[in-house]
Enzyme design. Structure first.
Site, PDB file in Angstrom:
ATOM      1  N   GLY A 214      37.542 -12.577   6.688  1.00  0.00           N
ATOM      2  CA  GLY A 214      37.558 -13.148   5.349  1.00  0.00           C
ATOM      3  C   GLY A 214      36.489 -14.174   5.075  1.00  0.00           C
ATOM      4  CD  GLU A 242      42.301  -7.982  12.121  1.00  0.00           C
ATOM      5  OE1 GLU A 242      43.203  -7.609  12.869  1.00  0.00           O
ATOM      6  OE2 GLU A 242      42.474  -8.159  10.886  1.00  0.00           O
ATOM      7  N   GLY A 244      34.914  -7.890   8.311  1.00  0.00           N
ATOM      8  CA  GLY A 244      34.651  -6.659   7.576  1.00  0.00           C
ATOM      9  C   GLY A 244      33.432  -6.839   6.702  1.00  0.00           C
ATOM     10  NE  ARG A 245      31.747  -9.619   0.031  1.00  0.00           N
ATOM     11  CZ  ARG A 245      31.290 -10.868  -0.165  1.00  0.00           C
ATOM     12  NH1 ARG A 245      31.764 -11.859   0.581  1.00  0.00           N
ATOM     13  NH2 ARG A 245      30.397 -11.126  -1.089  1.00  0.00           N
ATOM     14  CE1 TYR A 284      39.568  -7.122  -5.430  1.00  0.00           C
ATOM     15  CE2 TYR A 284      37.495  -6.382  -4.488  1.00  0.00           C
ATOM     16  CZ  TYR A 284      38.871  -6.353  -4.521  1.00  0.00           C
ATOM     17  OH  TYR A 284      39.543  -5.553  -3.640  1.00  0.00           O
ATOM     18  CB  CYS A 309      34.200   6.823 -21.793  1.00  0.00           C
ATOM     19  SG  CYS A 309      35.366   7.702 -20.733  1.00  0.00           S
ATOM     20  CD  GLU A 310      37.892   3.188 -18.697  1.00  0.00           C
ATOM     21  OE1 GLU A 310      38.360   2.192 -19.292  1.00  0.00           O
ATOM     22  OE2 GLU A 310      38.561   4.181 -18.355  1.00  0.00           O
ATOM     23  CE1 TYR A 338      37.099  -3.951   1.568  1.00  0.00           C
ATOM     24  CE2 TYR A 338      35.578  -5.784   1.741  1.00  0.00           C
ATOM     25  CZ  TYR A 338      36.698  -5.122   2.182  1.00  0.00           C
ATOM     26  OH  TYR A 338      37.413  -5.613   3.235  1.00  0.00           O
TER      27      TYR A 338
END
EC number: 4.1.1.20
Length: 379
Positions: A214, A242, A244-245, A284, A309-310, A338
């Site tokens: 994290g 652990e 990740g990012r 996010y 189309c958002e 991600y």
């Protein structure tokens, strides 16, 4: 950024856009930074950040283990060449198939709630996840150690659950915690470690303390590592982490092409990548560095918008860019985590290809999907 415009233009010509790019040198450098900071701690890559099998093989060859949160991730770890002793199965709602795969492989299982004691395969090797119930400096969707979070046991539940696990014949290694992702303030980790070590008086020593990951990309790794080792020392435990990012974000970019512009009171730079390829800005509110691969005398403020189309399909709002034109290439930074892993086939848009810069050429890691790939499983 270590990639030249020539190399990026070559990648776009050979593989098309949108395109995920990774730099082998930066992947290795990020792992080295973690190894240097955390010393003899065991490293388990949180593969949710980027599960490309080529990256997993790279980490497996370096002795890194894998934190998995699904059957598919366990099988990816196996396919990458990792043994069960280098796998962790995590998650708040594990399926019978996931328990069975963890048992077959010999993976360590993280117990996330009290009722898992009776669901575990016989003789499981386990960690118990404790929720320190604290507020942290990150987006609410990324905070996993708050009092309202669905993850882990309360500190009050931990002693009884450890006793039940031992009575049931399971091998209890120790505790697990993970307070969130992209956390900016090192003090958050210090506070979390302090709360966990308060359990020492109630549960005694442990073999393992897993403090998760994290860390933000600019985190004080040495400071966090020192505090983590001190927490493990309280229990007489081996330290596990652990990341990740942190390992993959800065080693990856998303290359997208300008398809046009629109001026309607706001300036829109329309590109061929959006929420289907890169969801983090929409999910996010994440901000990512942008690198225009063109020059212009005039600089204006633009909203960078994708093709979906958002109304929310905006990669960035109000950013200064040289005046874009159709065909220009725009590079989105810190996209190695991600990014591809959260891409989708919404609107039947094929997912992008992924390539690795080896230092002298591009290596294809994942081909671009075709529309036929999207509906191939439909009957």
């Amino acid at each position: 950024m270590s990639l030249s415009r020539h190399a990026l233009q070559d990648a776009a010509q050979r593989f098309g856009t949108p395109l995920y790019l990774y730099d082998a040198e930066e992947l290795d450098a990020a792992l080295w930074r973690v190894q240097r900071a955390f010393g003899d701690a065991r490293i388990f890559y949180a593969m949710k950040a980027n599960p490309n099998l080529n990256l997993l093989r790279r980490y497996a060859a370096a002795g890194v283990g894998f934190e998995c949160v699904s059957l598919g991730e366990l099988l990816r770890a196996e396919a990458a060449g990792a043994g069960g002793e280098r796998m962790i199965l995590n998650g708040p709602a594990k399926s019978d198939a996931e328990y069975a795969a963890a048992a077959r492989l010999g993976a360590t299982i993280v117990v996330d709630r009290e009722e898992e004691v009776v669901l575990l395969p016989p003789g499981s090797r386990v960690l118990v996840r404790v929720n320190p119930a604290m507020t942290v400096s990150t987006h609410e969707h990324l905070a996993t150690g708050t009092a309202r979070s669905k993850f882990g046991l309360t500190p009050e539940q931990v002693p009884g659950t450890l006793a039940e696990l031992r009575d049931a014949g399971h091998e209890v290694l120790g505790l697990h915690m993970h307070i969130g992702s992209a956390i900016e303030q090192a003090e958050d980790f210090t506070a979390a470690f302090a709360r966990v070590t308060e359990l020492r008086a109630h549960i005694g020593g442990l073999s393992v303390l897993n403090v998760g990951g994290g860390w933000s990309l600019n985190a004080d790794l040495e400071g966090i590592a020192y505090e983590a080792h001190e927490a493990a020392r309280v229990f007489g435990a081996e330290l596990w982490v652990e990341p990740g990012r942190y390992l993959v974000a800065s080693a990856g970019w998303l290359l997208t092409r300008v398809v046009g512009t629109k001026r309607t009171g706001r300036n829109f730079c329309l590109v061929d990548a959006g929420m289907t390829e890169f969801l983090r800005p929409m999910l996010y509110g994440a901000s990512h560095p942008l690198y225009p691969m063109w020059d212009a005398l005039a600089t204006e403020v633009w909203d960078v918008a994708g093709p979906a189309c958002e109304s929310g399909d905006l990669i960035a709002r109000g950013v200064p860019l040289p005046t874009p034109q159709r065909g220009h290439l725009l590079l989105i930074g810190e996209a190695g985590a991600y990014g591809a892993s959260m891409s989708s086939t919404y609107l039947s848009r094929p997912r992008p290809a992924e390539v690795l810069w080896t230092g002298h050429d591009w290596q294809l890691l994942r081909r671009r999907e075709t529309p036929q790939d999207i509906w191939a499983a439909e009957v």
